[in-house]
Enzyme design. Sequence first.
Site, short mmCIF file in Angstrom:
data_model
loop_
_atom_site.label_atom_id
_atom_site.label_comp_id
_atom_site.label_asym_id
_atom_site.label_seq_id
_atom_site.Cartn_x
_atom_site.Cartn_y
_atom_site.Cartn_z
N HIS A 114 12.13 -13.36 110.30
CA HIS A 114 13.53 -13.62 109.97
C HIS A 114 14.32 -13.72 111.27
CE1 HIS A 114 14.06 -9.40 110.88
NE2 HIS A 114 13.23 -9.05 109.92
N HIS A 122 13.56 -11.29 114.15
CA HIS A 122 12.39 -11.63 114.96
C HIS A 122 12.71 -12.83 115.89
CE1 HIS A 122 10.38 -9.98 111.19
NE2 HIS A 122 9.93 -9.18 112.12
N SER A 180 15.64 -7.27 107.67
CA SER A 180 14.35 -6.60 107.57
C SER A 180 13.48 -7.37 106.59
CB SER A 180 14.54 -5.16 107.08
OG SER A 180 13.30 -4.62 106.66
P1 AMP Z 1 8.41 -5.87 112.16
O1 AMP Z 1 7.86 -7.23 111.85
O2 AMP Z 1 9.31 -5.32 111.10
O3 AMP Z 1 7.34 -4.90 112.62
O4 AMP Z 1 9.35 -6.07 113.41
C1 AMP Z 1 8.88 -6.67 114.59
C2 AMP Z 1 9.92 -6.52 115.66
O5 AMP Z 1 11.13 -7.13 115.23
C3 AMP Z 1 10.24 -5.04 115.96
O6 AMP Z 1 10.42 -4.90 117.35
C4 AMP Z 1 11.53 -4.84 115.22
O7 AMP Z 1 12.35 -3.83 115.76
C5 AMP Z 1 12.19 -6.21 115.37
N1 AMP Z 1 13.20 -6.41 114.34
C6 AMP Z 1 13.02 -6.33 113.01
N2 AMP Z 1 14.19 -6.51 112.37
C7 AMP Z 1 15.12 -6.71 113.34
C8 AMP Z 1 16.54 -6.95 113.34
N3 AMP Z 1 17.23 -7.02 112.21
N4 AMP Z 1 17.16 -7.11 114.52
C9 AMP Z 1 16.47 -7.03 115.69
N5 AMP Z 1 15.15 -6.81 115.76
C10 AMP Z 1 14.48 -6.65 114.60
#
Ligand code: AMP
Length: 289
Positions: free
Chosen positions: A34, A37, A185
């Site tokens: 999203h 990312h 998220s």
């Molecule tokens: P995930 O796929 O949820 O494991 O997230 C991968 C990376 O994207 C991690 O470093 C998260 O902190 C970052 N991330 C996820 N959601 C957000 C957001 N809303 N804003 C900034 N970074 C994000």
Amino acid sequence: MFVTRDIESCRRAIRQAQADGRRVGVVPTMGALHEGHLSLIRTCHESCEYSAVTIFVNPTQFGPGEDLAKYPERFEADADLCTSRGVNLLFAPTVETMYPGGERTTIHVSGLTDGLCGPHRPRHFDGVATVVAKLFHILPADAAFFGEKDYQQLAVIRAMVQDLNIPTEIVGCPIVREADGLAMSSRNAHLSPETRKQATSLSRALFRAVDEIDAGEHDARAIAAFIRSEIEQAGDCEIDYIEVVDATTLEVLSIVDRPARICLAVRIGGVRLIDNVAVGTSSRLGCGS
Ligand code: AMP
């Protein structure tokens, strides 16, 4: 874009890019990409000439009864997004590739994992630290980009990299939010229209708390109680925690007298949501790295 599930070809591509004099950045993710990312990918492009994204839904960071089985998977769409954003390498290994020895070796970062999500998600941060260390060995990047959305995770990774002398620079990136404030998220997809609306209470309460602090409230307990009441007024939910912590050590504060973070985790309609905001600095927008 080079897409691979194979460790050796991935490592070779990274080393070749570095041999060509390019600074390599990596953005580790669990997919279902999203705007949050994509903002990490954009920041990566700003300082790196070669960008790698990893997509791996890491089973060892999910506890029993957590949402591993229903974690959203959209590989084709994710790959298209990466291509359109100029990503050079997409590494998407299988569980067997990542864990041929099972969970024989794990990394535990103590202290920073004692509070916040730690007690609610036993072994979660061991899973995170271990998989990130493994990724850094497979993709020996010059820099890696992580979101402040997962604030405790970012602190744990910074500590792990420091303690294990991993020569990858860790860059924290600000939280990207929906127009109504909800932190983006992959898990938001599990919210119903009603719980999606209710979920805006989290960021609203955090931002109102920032206003309270700006207006002179520095008692952390009073701030947490204020946030709790705002969130509970919005509807049924289970609050795992609301804490004001030191921005670096994550030590729980009783007075906001230094750069701090208000962090929370709340379950709404069975979906566990986390959010946080910077305080003890001049403004709420001071949530950059
Ligand atoms: P995930 O796929 O949820 O494991 O997230 C991968 C990376 O994207 C991690 O470093 C998260 O902190 C970052 N991330 C996820 N959601 C957000 C957001 N809303 N804003 C900034 N970074 C994000």
